[in-house]
Every structure is written in C-alpha cells, then in structure tokens.
Design a protein around this motif. Structure first.
Motif, PDB file in Angstrom:
ATOM      1  N   HIS A  55      37.863  27.653  33.623  1.00 39.33           N
ATOM      2  CA  HIS A  55      38.557  28.834  33.096  1.00 39.33           C
ATOM      3  C   HIS A  55      37.625  30.036  33.239  1.00 39.33           C
ATOM      4  O   HIS A  55      37.106  30.560  32.252  1.00 39.33           O
ATOM      5  CB  HIS A  55      38.940  28.617  31.620  1.00 39.33           C
ATOM      6  N   PRO A  56      37.401  30.479  34.468  1.00 40.16           N
ATOM      7  CA  PRO A  56      36.372  31.500  34.701  1.00 40.16           C
ATOM      8  C   PRO A  56      36.767  32.880  34.160  1.00 40.16           C
ATOM      9  O   PRO A  56      37.915  33.307  34.318  1.00 40.16           O
ATOM     10  CB  PRO A  56      36.270  31.525  36.238  1.00 40.16           C
ATOM     11  N   SER A  57      35.796  33.537  33.539  1.00 40.23           N
ATOM     12  CA  SER A  57      36.029  34.914  33.089  1.00 40.23           C
ATOM     13  C   SER A  57      35.857  35.854  34.274  1.00 40.23           C
ATOM     14  O   SER A  57      35.238  35.493  35.290  1.00 40.23           O
ATOM     15  CB  SER A  57      35.013  35.270  32.000  1.00 40.23           C
ATOM     16  N   ASP A  58      36.363  37.069  34.142  1.00 40.17           N
ATOM     17  CA  ASP A  58      36.170  38.068  35.200  1.00 40.17           C
ATOM     18  C   ASP A  58      34.682  38.311  35.432  1.00 40.17           C
ATOM     19  O   ASP A  58      34.247  38.502  36.572  1.00 40.17           O
ATOM     20  CB  ASP A  58      36.856  39.378  34.814  1.00 40.17           C
ATOM     21  N   ALA A  59      33.919  38.310  34.338  1.00 41.64           N
ATOM     22  CA  ALA A  59      32.474  38.556  34.458  1.00 41.64           C
ATOM     23  C   ALA A  59      31.809  37.457  35.285  1.00 41.64           C
ATOM     24  O   ALA A  59      30.953  37.734  36.145  1.00 41.64           O
ATOM     25  CB  ALA A  59      31.847  38.630  33.065  1.00 41.64           C
ATOM     26  N   PHE A  60      32.206  36.210  35.038  1.00 44.96           N
ATOM     27  CA  PHE A  60      31.629  35.094  35.804  1.00 44.96           C
ATOM     28  C   PHE A  60      31.986  35.240  37.289  1.00 44.96           C
ATOM     29  O   PHE A  60      31.137  35.089  38.168  1.00 44.96           O
ATOM     30  CB  PHE A  60      32.157  33.757  35.260  1.00 44.96           C
ATOM     31  N   ILE A  61      33.240  35.539  37.543  1.00 43.54           N
ATOM     32  CA  ILE A  61      33.694  35.669  38.935  1.00 43.54           C
ATOM     33  C   ILE A  61      32.900  36.764  39.652  1.00 43.54           C
ATOM     34  O   ILE A  61      32.406  36.574  40.771  1.00 43.54           O
ATOM     35  CB  ILE A  61      35.216  35.978  38.990  1.00 43.54           C
ATOM     36  N   GLU A  62      32.753  37.897  38.995  1.00 40.37           N
ATOM     37  CA  GLU A  62      32.047  39.021  39.633  1.00 40.37           C
ATOM     38  C   GLU A  62      30.558  38.732  39.794  1.00 40.37           C
ATOM     39  O   GLU A  62      29.944  39.122  40.785  1.00 40.37           O
ATOM     40  CB  GLU A  62      32.254  40.308  38.814  1.00 40.37           C
ATOM     41  N   GLU A  63      29.981  38.046  38.846  1.00 35.51           N
ATOM     42  CA  GLU A  63      28.552  37.731  38.929  1.00 35.51           C
ATOM     43  C   GLU A  63      28.281  36.822  40.139  1.00 35.51           C
ATOM     44  O   GLU A  63      27.330  37.036  40.894  1.00 35.51           O
ATOM     45  CB  GLU A  63      28.109  37.036  37.638  1.00 35.51           C
ATOM     46  N   VAL A  64      29.133  35.833  40.322  1.00 36.42           N
ATOM     47  CA  VAL A  64      28.948  34.906  41.450  1.00 36.42           C
ATOM     48  C   VAL A  64      29.156  35.637  42.779  1.00 36.42           C
ATOM     49  O   VAL A  64      28.422  35.437  43.744  1.00 36.42           O
ATOM     50  CB  VAL A  64      29.910  33.693  41.319  1.00 36.42           C
ATOM     51  N   ARG A  65      30.155  36.502  42.822  1.00 38.08           N
ATOM     52  CA  ARG A  65      30.392  37.296  44.056  1.00 38.08           C
ATOM     53  C   ARG A  65      29.161  38.118  44.408  1.00 38.08           C
ATOM     54  O   ARG A  65      28.767  38.206  45.571  1.00 38.08           O
ATOM     55  CB  ARG A  65      31.561  38.258  43.851  1.00 38.08           C
ATOM     56  N   ALA A  66      28.566  38.722  43.405  1.00 31.29           N
ATOM     57  CA  ALA A  66      27.402  39.588  43.655  1.00 31.29           C
ATOM     58  C   ALA A  66      26.176  38.776  44.077  1.00 31.29           C
ATOM     59  O   ALA A  66      25.382  39.223  44.911  1.00 31.29           O
ATOM     60  CB  ALA A  66      27.091  40.392  42.395  1.00 31.29           C
ATOM     61  N   ARG A  67      26.047  37.596  43.512  1.00 30.72           N
ATOM     62  CA  ARG A  67      24.851  36.782  43.820  1.00 30.72           C
ATOM     63  C   ARG A  67      24.889  36.205  45.219  1.00 30.72           C
ATOM     64  O   ARG A  67      23.859  36.014  45.850  1.00 30.72           O
ATOM     65  CB  ARG A  67      24.747  35.613  42.811  1.00 30.72           C
ATOM     66  N   ARG A 111      40.270  34.960  45.112  1.00 36.47           N
ATOM     67  CA  ARG A 111      41.649  34.625  44.766  1.00 36.47           C
ATOM     68  C   ARG A 111      41.730  33.227  44.139  1.00 36.47           C
ATOM     69  O   ARG A 111      42.443  32.997  43.168  1.00 36.47           O
ATOM     70  CB  ARG A 111      42.506  34.684  46.038  1.00 36.47           C
ATOM     71  N   LYS A 112      40.961  32.299  44.708  1.00 35.11           N
ATOM     72  CA  LYS A 112      40.929  30.939  44.158  1.00 35.11           C
ATOM     73  C   LYS A 112      40.520  30.958  42.685  1.00 35.11           C
ATOM     74  O   LYS A 112      41.143  30.283  41.853  1.00 35.11           O
ATOM     75  CB  LYS A 112      39.918  30.096  44.953  1.00 35.11           C
ATOM     76  N   MET A 113      39.488  31.739  42.376  1.00 36.02           N
ATOM     77  CA  MET A 113      38.983  31.748  41.000  1.00 36.02           C
ATOM     78  C   MET A 113      40.001  32.389  40.049  1.00 36.02           C
ATOM     79  O   MET A 113      40.208  31.905  38.936  1.00 36.02           O
ATOM     80  CB  MET A 113      37.646  32.488  40.939  1.00 36.02           C
ATOM     81  N   HIS A 114      40.633  33.459  40.497  1.00 37.71           N
ATOM     82  CA  HIS A 114      41.644  34.091  39.634  1.00 37.71           C
ATOM     83  C   HIS A 114      42.848  33.163  39.437  1.00 37.71           C
ATOM     84  O   HIS A 114      43.426  33.092  38.356  1.00 37.71           O
ATOM     85  CB  HIS A 114      42.091  35.431  40.235  1.00 37.71           C
ATOM     86  N   ARG A 115      43.199  32.432  40.507  1.00 41.98           N
ATOM     87  CA  ARG A 115      44.336  31.519  40.442  1.00 41.98           C
ATOM     88  C   ARG A 115      44.084  30.405  39.411  1.00 41.98           C
ATOM     89  O   ARG A 115      45.005  29.869  38.816  1.00 41.98           O
ATOM     90  CB  ARG A 115      44.528  30.910  41.827  1.00 41.98           C
ATOM     91  N   ARG A 116      42.821  30.072  39.249  1.00 42.88           N
ATOM     92  CA  ARG A 116      42.468  28.971  38.337  1.00 42.88           C
ATOM     93  C   ARG A 116      42.897  29.276  36.902  1.00 42.88           C
ATOM     94  O   ARG A 116      43.120  28.378  36.103  1.00 42.88           O
ATOM     95  CB  ARG A 116      40.954  28.739  38.409  1.00 42.88           C
ATOM     96  N   ASN A 117      42.981  30.551  36.579  1.00 39.68           N
ATOM     97  CA  ASN A 117      43.407  30.939  35.231  1.00 39.68           C
ATOM     98  C   ASN A 117      44.919  31.100  35.126  1.00 39.68           C
ATOM     99  O   ASN A 117      45.440  31.387  34.059  1.00 39.68           O
ATOM    100  CB  ASN A 117      42.730  32.249  34.827  1.00 39.68           C
ATOM    101  N   GLY A 118      45.599  30.950  36.268  1.00 41.12           N
ATOM    102  CA  GLY A 118      47.048  31.125  36.269  1.00 41.12           C
ATOM    103  C   GLY A 118      47.763  29.826  35.961  1.00 41.12           C
ATOM    104  O   GLY A 118      47.146  28.867  35.487  1.00 41.12           O
ATOM    105  N   PRO A 119      49.053  29.794  36.240  1.00 40.68           N
ATOM    106  CA  PRO A 119      49.811  28.561  35.969  1.00 40.68           C
ATOM    107  C   PRO A 119      49.300  27.414  36.826  1.00 40.68           C
ATOM    108  O   PRO A 119      48.860  27.642  37.954  1.00 40.68           O
ATOM    109  CB  PRO A 119      51.256  28.933  36.364  1.00 40.68           C
ATOM    110  N   SER A 120      49.371  26.197  36.303  1.00 35.39           N
ATOM    111  CA  SER A 120      48.871  25.058  37.055  1.00 35.39           C
ATOM    112  C   SER A 120      49.808  24.757  38.224  1.00 35.39           C
ATOM    113  O   SER A 120      50.961  25.180  38.238  1.00 35.39           O
ATOM    114  CB  SER A 120      48.740  23.829  36.155  1.00 35.39           C
ATOM    115  N   PHE A 121      49.280  24.002  39.192  1.00 31.59           N
ATOM    116  CA  PHE A 121      50.063  23.706  40.397  1.00 31.59           C
ATOM    117  C   PHE A 121      51.275  22.848  40.060  1.00 31.59           C
ATOM    118  O   PHE A 121      51.158  21.847  39.393  1.00 31.59           O
ATOM    119  CB  PHE A 121      49.170  22.979  41.414  1.00 31.59           C
ATOM    120  N   GLN A 122      52.413  23.291  40.522  1.00 24.64           N
ATOM    121  CA  GLN A 122      53.640  22.525  40.330  1.00 24.64           C
ATOM    122  C   GLN A 122      54.056  21.956  41.677  1.00 24.64           C
ATOM    123  O   GLN A 122      53.937  22.641  42.695  1.00 24.64           O
ATOM    124  CB  GLN A 122      54.763  23.427  39.812  1.00 24.64           C
ATOM    125  N   ALA A 123      54.539  20.733  41.673  1.00 27.85           N
ATOM    126  CA  ALA A 123      55.023  20.158  42.924  1.00 27.85           C
ATOM    127  C   ALA A 123      56.097  21.075  43.509  1.00 27.85           C
ATOM    128  O   ALA A 123      56.967  21.568  42.790  1.00 27.85           O
ATOM    129  CB  ALA A 123      55.593  18.769  42.661  1.00 27.85           C
TER     130      ALA A 123
END
Lengths: 167, 405
Positions: free
Chosen positions: B9-21, B34-46
C-alpha cells in the motif's frame, strides 16, 4: 476429524487430480495448466508443512551467524544490527514463538545486513563485508534451494547437500 | 507499517522517493509509477471474454473509422505475464477495395493489474513494428496504451501460427528448460543464432521509430546504469524481504557498467519458449514477447539466452545446452560469425551478472508480489515460478563470485 494438515491436503489433491482434472477434457489449456499448478502447490505444502518450523529456525540461526560475523567486522558501526540480533535470538530461544515470528526475526536481520552493505560503499571495510555476506549466503541459499525441490526446477536435486531441516 | 505493507500500500511519498533514487528511462518510469499507483486502487477482477471483445471492437472501430465484427473469440494460453484473447476480425483488410470483407485471425494482448514483467504496450508495439521484415513477428495492428477502450493497456497483433513447445515435451511452464530433442534442435539452433544476429545489426531509425525508447550513446554507460536502476527500482518496489546478496551485486553493477560499443535492439527475453515454430518443418515462425525490449548492448541478449534456468542437459547427460540449443561457448562463436559483431568476454561477464540480478528481481520480487497481491489472472503460475527465486539467487551469488574473483 483429521487434525493433521497433510491429510486435509491429501484429500483435496486426490479430488482435484483424480476427479476434477479428468472431467476437464475439453477445457482451455490455461484452465488445465492452472489446475496442474494448483496441484503442484498443494503437493509442495504437503511435503513441506511438517518441516516448516525446522526450516524457519535453521534459516534464522544461519542469519544470526551472518549477523554475528558482520558485527565483529564492523564493531561500533553495527550497533543496530547487534540490537536486532539480540531480539532475533530471543525469538529463536522462545519455544512459544510462532512461525510468523521466526520469519519476521529473520527478515529483520536480512534488512539490517543489506542496509549495512549499502551504506558501506567506499568505506575501508566494504570489500570484507561484501565477501562475508557472499560467503555466509552460500549455505543459506543451498538450503533454500533444497526447500524448493518439490517444485521441480532443480536440474539435479540429488547434487544438493542434505539440509539441516531434513530428518 | 512493516516492510511488506509499505510496498503493498505505497504512499505517494514512497513512490516518489523510489523514483528519485533510481532514475531510469522515461517510459519505464511511467510504467513502474503507474504500477505503484494501481496497487492502491481496486484489486484485479477476472475479466470476462465479452468485456475484451467489446473493448477490442471499440478500439478497432475507432482506429479504422468503420464498424468491424469480432467472432470466434477465445482465451489464448501461454506466457506468464499477459492476458491474451485470439479472435477472427471481420473487416475490410489493409489492401481491399473497401467493399470486400476479409477475415483475419488476431490476438489481443492485455496486461493484468500486475505482472512478472511490468512493461509498456507502447514500446512493445513500436519494437515489433521496427523488427518486422527482419525477423518473423506477428504484425502489430493497433494499441490501447492508456486503456481507453480496454480494462488495462493492450495491443492487437496478428495471430502467428506455430507451437512454442515440441509435442514430446509440452509440459514445461513458459518454456523453462525446454528440450526440443536432437532432431528439432539441429534445425532450430542455426535460426536461433541467425535471428539474433539480424536483430542486433538492425539500424536504429530516428524517432518516431522507437519513439518511447531513450537513445543510448556509444561510448557512454549511462543507458546501462538506467537499466540496472530499473531492476533495482523493481526490487525496491516489489520485494517481500531484503536479500543482502542483492545489495552487494547492485553496487558492483553500478560501478562496473561498461560503455556501449554498438547500439542494438535488445529483445531482453531471447530464449527457448519465446518463439513459435513449425514442428514438421523445424522452422521458427514468430518471435514473441518483445515487451522488455531495450536499445542497448547485444551481450545482454547473449547472456540471457545462456542463463541456467533455460538450460538442460543433452542426451549424453553431461553437455549443457543453453536455451535448449547448444553449449554456451558454441553459441557465442556462432553468433560472432553470423553477426560480424565481436563478443567481448568482459561484457559477457558483466551482462551475465546483470541478467542474473534481473531474473532474481523478477522472481523474488515482481512475481512474488503480484501473486501475493492477487493482482493477476494467473497468480498460481506466478507463485509457482517465484519458487525458482532461490535457484536464481544462488546462481547469481556463484556467478558473481567467479566473475569478480
């Protein structure tokens, strides 16, 4: 009831393998493949569940040994790791510790050691620390590979040394 | 929050920190973010087949500006990452007079919520277009890179005939350790080499060709470091737990990144199991899975094809065949001869480490995370291949030690 999980898994495995699978004759390939993989996962659990605690404890012991060697090398620079080692050792010594606690204690050591490897960049002890990590990891990874033998990826599983957790 | 929850459940801060590093290519950065933001969205449905038919029909109609009909849609198995549907498209074709209806078999390839290889449909589309005519590939028709018509980003390409597995050894998952047998091997191996040589010698056109790919510079190692960082970033985003060996190897990969001596299209997943062939003729009919392609160093493909997870023993029980084709040294010698490009032992060593590092990331982090997060249509398959992770890491450790001794 059947209290042992192996029997619970065995009945599921037989139902899926001997009843459900043959009934899926004309199903899509990916449906059949997913059923085969499900059976493989159940088979893995069946073989490994009785040994899981010994495996988790053995892994923790090996990481404690690695952490001890790292702490000896780094002295004052490894205070955090020493503290974590004490906590992880307490978990290992606690007969009531759950499997999840054993795994968490191992994960915490791995994280601390990896962080020290990263922060050792361009320091005088970097080479020695990296070499130590690689050396200690050899036996750990061989045991991990033995753990995964039931999944069928090893070319020659018989060449792997007998792991400590294997009776 | 523990180490695992931070990533699930990545925070925006975590996502941005990893991008910068771990800076990497623009399009790769976009896909991973996009993958990281999607992780906080609805789960995958068949996804129902009907949903894909509807979305694909709308996509194609939008592109062609006339109504088309999709028939005979069914799931297409194979591969560990994307969701695929094969169908017959009733349309006017590319060369018809506008009146005649033609029927063309096609494949929709759509990504799930997460994948063993998080990749860009735009890049896959561009690279297939770039190599068409040089190596056999299915024609790339249309794409939906921002999921405007389909539930997730997707592309449509022509259906390629052939099989990925020989009938005598069809049980291998995604072609790992695929054994083609001596007769078929003798026919396939020269083609395996020849097509690789052709890909690596293909001139890289100026944009808009391969527009989503950052251009490496000959004499610079910046593009190699970007690739290492992409793998490191996936490790940071997806891992379930740390591995000290990975930290050791990453430092070395950054310090020892070699400058590019010749810019090639690199397939990046060139191996047994990723091509189709005509079993009766022994002819390769299509190269697949271009999703990880990069512009870079040919040694990356060479060492990838030789990875232990794609090897098996020959009939003598002693000789190791890489990608089910030939011994490693023979592969490199045959490639040099076919391509006219030198095989540099230092770069072979470097990319041997790099590919092992990458595979360890994909197995121990990406696959494991995707299955754990219930993020795909085949979690059970990703969970299974994740079981190869320790084998890959053990191989990385051994190879790294010998390469740096």
């Amino acid at each position: 009831m059947n209290q042992d999980f192996e029997t619970q898994l065995q009945v599921v495995q037989r139902a899926l393998g001997e009843v459900v699978l043959p009934a899926l004759g004309n199903a899509d390939k990916h449906v059949i493949e997913q059923l085969h993989l499900s059976l493989a996962a159940i088979g893995f659990m069946q073989q490994r569940l009785p040994l899981a605690r010994r495996y988790y404890r053995g892994t923790l012991q090996r990481y404690l040994a690695m952490a001890g060697a790292v702490a000896t090398l780094l002295h004052a620079d490894a205070k955090g790791l020493e503290n974590q080692s004490k906590q992880s050792k307490a978990v290992l010594d606690d007969p009531a510790a759950s499997d999840a606690e054993l795994r968490a204690a191992t994960a915490a050591l791995r994280a601390q050691i990896a962080a020290l490897v990263e922060s050792s960049r361009d320091t005088p002890h970097e080479g020695a620390l990296d070499a130590l990590v690689l050396e200690h990891s050899e036996a750990i990874l061989l045991e991990d590979r033995s753990w995964c033998i039931p999944l069928g990826f090893e070319l020659r599983p018989e060449d792997l040394p007998k792991p400590d957790w294997q009776p | 929050m523990n180490d695992d929850s931070i990533r699930q459940h990545p925070s925006d801060a975590f996502i941005e920190e990893v991008r910068a590093r771990f800076p990497t290519e623009r399009e790769v950065d976009a896909v991973l973010t996009r993958k990281m933001h999607r992780r906080n969205g609805p789960s995958f449905q068949a996804v129902a087949l009907e949903t894909l038919v509807d979305g694909t029909q709308r996509l194609i109609t939008d592109q062609l500006r006339y109504p088309v009909r999709i028939a005979d849609a069914r799931w297409l198995s194979g591969g560990a990452s994307k969701l695929q549907m094969v169908f017959n498209l009733h349309w006017r074709g590319t060369e018809s007079d506008g009146q005649t209806q033609v029927v063309t078999p096609m494949v929709l390839r759509m990504e799930p919520a997460a994948s063993v290889t998080e990749s860009s449909r735009r890049r896959e589309f561009e690279v297939i277009r770039a190599v068409e005519g040089t190596v056999p590939v299915p024609h790339a028709y249309w794409m939906d890179p921002e999921a405007q018509f389909l539930p997730y980003p997707a592309m449509v390409y022509g259906f390629a005939a052939g099989t990925a597995k020989p009938s005598h050894d069809a049980g291998k998952v995604t072609g790992l350790g695929q054994n083609y047998g001596p007769e078929l091997r003798a026919k396939l191996a020269p083609q395996f080499i020849d097509y690789l040589a052709r890909i690596h010698n293909l001139p890289i056109g100026a944009p808009p060709v391969l527009a989503s790919f950052d251009r490496p510079e000959v004499g610079s190692n910046v593009s190699v470091i970007r690739q290492v960082n992409a793998a490191r970033r996936i490790w940071e985003e997806d891992r379930i737990e740390e591995e000290p060996v990975m930290a050791v190897v990453y430092k070395w990969l950054i310090r020892n990144a070699p400058p590019i001596d010749h810019v090639s299209i690199v397939h990046a997943d060139y191996r047994s199991g990723n091509f189709l062939f005509d079993e009766a003729k022994g002819e390769i009919t299509a190269w697949l899975d271009w999703e990880g392609a990069v512009l870079g160093d040919r040694h990356q493909d060479l060492t990838y094809a030789a990875l232990p997870i794609f090897q098996h023993y020959a009939e003598d029980g002693e000789t190791i065949l890489v990608s089910g084709m030939m011994p490693e040294a023979e592969l490199y010698a045959a490639y040099e001869k076919a391509s006219g490009l030198p095989v540099d032992p230092t770069r072979i060593r470097y990319f041997g480490v790099f590919n092992r590092y990458l595979v360890s990331v994909l197995l121990l982090a990406a696959s494991t995370r995707a299955a754990r997060g219930a993020a795909t249509h085949q979690d059970v398959l990703l969970n299974h291949v994740a079981g190869m992770g320790y084998l890959a890491l053990s191989d990385l450790r051994s190879f790294f030690r010998s390469a740096t001794a």
